[in-house]
Design a protein around this motif. Sequence first.
Motif, PDB file in Angstrom:
ATOM      1  N   UNK A 155       0.827  -1.207   0.000  1.00 54.92           N
ATOM      2  CA  UNK A 155       0.000   0.000   0.000  1.00 54.92           C
ATOM      3  C   UNK A 155       0.860   1.256   0.000  1.00 54.92           C
ATOM      4  N   UNK A 156       1.963   1.214   0.710  1.00 55.99           N
ATOM      5  CA  UNK A 156       2.880   2.354   0.742  1.00 55.99           C
ATOM      6  C   UNK A 156       3.477   2.583  -0.642  1.00 55.99           C
ATOM      7  N   UNK A 157       3.955   1.529  -1.265  1.00 56.10           N
ATOM      8  CA  UNK A 157       4.596   1.669  -2.580  1.00 56.10           C
ATOM      9  C   UNK A 157       3.604   2.078  -3.661  1.00 56.10           C
ATOM     10  N   UNK A 158       2.328   1.717  -3.474  1.00 56.26           N
ATOM     11  CA  UNK A 158       1.302   2.110  -4.442  1.00 56.26           C
ATOM     12  C   UNK A 158       0.751   3.502  -4.181  1.00 56.26           C
ATOM     13  N   UNK A 159       1.221   4.138  -3.103  1.00 51.85           N
ATOM     14  CA  UNK A 159       0.782   5.487  -2.794  1.00 51.85           C
ATOM     15  C   UNK A 159      -0.586   5.572  -2.155  1.00 51.85           C
ATOM     16  N   UNK A 160      -1.097   4.449  -1.646  1.00 56.07           N
ATOM     17  CA  UNK A 160      -2.417   4.446  -1.005  1.00 56.07           C
ATOM     18  C   UNK A 160      -2.336   4.991   0.408  1.00 56.07           C
ATOM     19  N   UNK A 161      -1.313   4.617   1.144  1.00 56.26           N
ATOM     20  CA  UNK A 161      -1.134   5.113   2.505  1.00 56.26           C
ATOM     21  C   UNK A 161       0.319   4.972   2.910  1.00 56.26           C
ATOM     22  N   UNK A 162       0.745   5.840   3.820  1.00 53.88           N
ATOM     23  CA  UNK A 162       2.086   5.740   4.389  1.00 53.88           C
ATOM     24  C   UNK A 162       2.057   5.204   5.809  1.00 53.88           C
ATOM     25  N   UNK A 163       0.856   4.996   6.328  1.00 48.93           N
ATOM     26  CA  UNK A 163       0.716   4.421   7.672  1.00 48.93           C
ATOM     27  C   UNK A 163      -0.299   3.305   7.608  1.00 48.93           C
ATOM     28  N   UNK A 164       0.003   2.225   8.310  1.00 51.07           N
ATOM     29  CA  UNK A 164      -0.909   1.090   8.267  1.00 51.07           C
ATOM     30  C   UNK A 164      -0.894   0.391   9.619  1.00 51.07           C
ATOM     31  N   UNK A 165      -1.347   1.135  10.618  1.00 48.60           N
ATOM     32  CA  UNK A 165      -1.407   0.562  11.954  1.00 48.60           C
ATOM     33  C   UNK A 165      -2.768   0.898  12.552  1.00 48.60           C
ATOM     34  N   UNK A 166      -3.266   0.023  13.408  1.00 52.17           N
ATOM     35  CA  UNK A 166      -4.536   0.269  14.051  1.00 52.17           C
ATOM     36  C   UNK A 166      -5.711   0.033  13.116  1.00 52.17           C
ATOM     37  N   UNK A 167      -6.707   0.891  13.175  1.00 52.11           N
ATOM     38  CA  UNK A 167      -7.933   0.733  12.403  1.00 52.11           C
ATOM     39  C   UNK A 167      -7.678   1.002  10.926  1.00 52.11           C
ATOM     40  N   UNK A 168      -8.434   0.307  10.065  1.00 53.71           N
ATOM     41  CA  UNK A 168      -8.174   0.431   8.632  1.00 53.71           C
ATOM     42  C   UNK A 168      -9.334   1.086   7.879  1.00 53.71           C
ATOM     43  N   UNK A 169     -10.246   1.749   8.618  1.00 54.44           N
ATOM     44  CA  UNK A 169     -11.337   2.445   7.955  1.00 54.44           C
ATOM     45  C   UNK A 169     -10.774   3.480   6.977  1.00 54.44           C
ATOM     46  N   UNK A 170     -11.335   3.543   5.835  1.00 52.85           N
ATOM     47  CA  UNK A 170     -10.884   4.502   4.831  1.00 52.85           C
ATOM     48  C   UNK A 170      -9.865   3.948   3.867  1.00 52.85           C
ATOM     49  N   UNK A 171      -9.173   2.884   4.245  1.00 56.15           N
ATOM     50  CA  UNK A 171      -8.155   2.319   3.364  1.00 56.15           C
ATOM     51  C   UNK A 171      -8.777   1.704   2.114  1.00 56.15           C
ATOM     52  N   UNK A 172      -9.904   1.035   2.302  1.00 60.53           N
ATOM     53  CA  UNK A 172     -10.561   0.422   1.146  1.00 60.53           C
ATOM     54  C   UNK A 172     -10.995   1.494   0.158  1.00 60.53           C
ATOM     55  N   UNK A 173     -11.536   2.592   0.677  1.00 64.64           N
ATOM     56  CA  UNK A 173     -11.967   3.686  -0.203  1.00 64.64           C
ATOM     57  C   UNK A 173     -10.780   4.282  -0.937  1.00 64.64           C
ATOM     58  N   UNK A 174      -9.656   4.449  -0.226  1.00 67.09           N
ATOM     59  CA  UNK A 174      -8.455   5.005  -0.855  1.00 67.09           C
ATOM     60  C   UNK A 174      -7.910   4.061  -1.920  1.00 67.09           C
ATOM     61  N   UNK A 175      -7.962   2.764  -1.633  1.00 64.55           N
ATOM     62  CA  UNK A 175      -7.475   1.786  -2.602  1.00 64.55           C
ATOM     63  C   UNK A 175      -8.343   1.784  -3.857  1.00 64.55           C
ATOM     64  N   UNK A 176      -9.650   1.825  -3.679  1.00 64.20           N
ATOM     65  CA  UNK A 176     -10.555   1.824  -4.831  1.00 64.20           C
ATOM     66  C   UNK A 176     -10.428   3.100  -5.646  1.00 64.20           C
ATOM     67  N   UNK A 177     -10.148   4.205  -4.974  1.00 61.87           N
ATOM     68  CA  UNK A 177      -9.925   5.452  -5.707  1.00 61.87           C
ATOM     69  C   UNK A 177      -8.687   5.350  -6.578  1.00 61.87           C
ATOM     70  N   UNK A 178      -7.673   4.663  -6.066  1.00 59.39           N
ATOM     71  CA  UNK A 178      -6.435   4.481  -6.825  1.00 59.39           C
ATOM     72  C   UNK A 178      -6.568   3.380  -7.871  1.00 59.39           C
ATOM     73  N   UNK A 179      -7.532   2.483  -7.678  1.00 53.43           N
ATOM     74  CA  UNK A 179      -7.727   1.363  -8.607  1.00 53.43           C
ATOM     75  C   UNK A 179      -9.197   1.270  -9.006  1.00 53.43           C
ATOM     76  N   UNK A 180      -9.703   2.210  -9.792  1.00 50.87           N
ATOM     77  CA  UNK A 180     -11.127   2.209 -10.172  1.00 50.87           C
ATOM     78  C   UNK A 180     -11.521   1.011 -11.019  1.00 50.87           C
ATOM     79  N   UNK A 181     -10.557   0.298 -11.546  1.00 53.60           N
ATOM     80  CA  UNK A 181     -10.817  -0.878 -12.363  1.00 53.60           C
ATOM     81  C   UNK A 181     -11.128  -2.124 -11.537  1.00 53.60           C
ATOM     82  N   UNK A 182     -11.003  -2.018 -10.202  1.00 54.30           N
ATOM     83  CA  UNK A 182     -11.227  -3.173  -9.334  1.00 54.30           C
ATOM     84  C   UNK A 182     -12.687  -3.212  -8.886  1.00 54.30           C
TER      85      UNK A 182
END
Length: 243
Positions: A155-182
């Motif tokens: 996720x860091x290398x794909x530019x989705x997030x630079x932090x990945x600890x604790x709760x993950x709310x919002x990560x799915x939305x950020x990933x889908x924004x970066x990958x609209x084809x998914x």
Amino acid sequence: MLTAGVDLAPTDERTALATIAWSRGRAMLRELAVGVPDARIVAAVRGAGKTGLNCALGWPEPFAALVNAHRVGHTASLPSKENGANWRRAMMYRATDEVVRANVPGVVPASVAADRQGHAALRCAALQAMLARSGQDVDRSGTGLIVETHPAASLHRWGVTRRYKGRHEGLAAALLEAAPWLDLGSFGPLVTTNRYAFDAMVAALTARAVALGLTIRPDGNQLALAKIEGWTAIPSAGLDRLP
């Protein structure tokens, strides 16, 4: 092409499995489940072109050598008190862990030799044995059916997030924004509410990157050790290159 991802825990209850079907320009999340037994994982690996496992595939070679030497009483090579801390670090971390540190700032892999990761690694070792006995290629450097993944690093290398600890709310939305084809299909709620399911999906995405040659591979000096200790797949290109 079909890729799979597994967030492997010591128990079935916290283990998640994802499979993604790929076609030109798009990808469909075909399967996503939490509470997955070994037999289902093995079947998924055998049915996919590449499977990402969010778990260490092996132990540090110096650590393994130390345990063997200690078992037969060869303790003369233990370090002095002055350099003990540095020596312990060399025992605890694999070569691939240091590569992750160097290439993904802020991401520090847990030690499979001195952390709770060891429980999942034991299960992973048994899975590798099951696959090998059925004639499957389980090269730990990632050239076979399975590859080691690290969701935070991907996720860091794909530019989705630079932090990945604790709760993950919002990560799915950020990933889908970066990958609209998914296309998550009916699994959207599970992806956004369950950390294990989300990590399994990221592992399946990383497996696709490996299959396309879009990850950092061990060089000639690292390859032999990677085949023993395992090698974490670190993406070398953006998400837009996957479909």
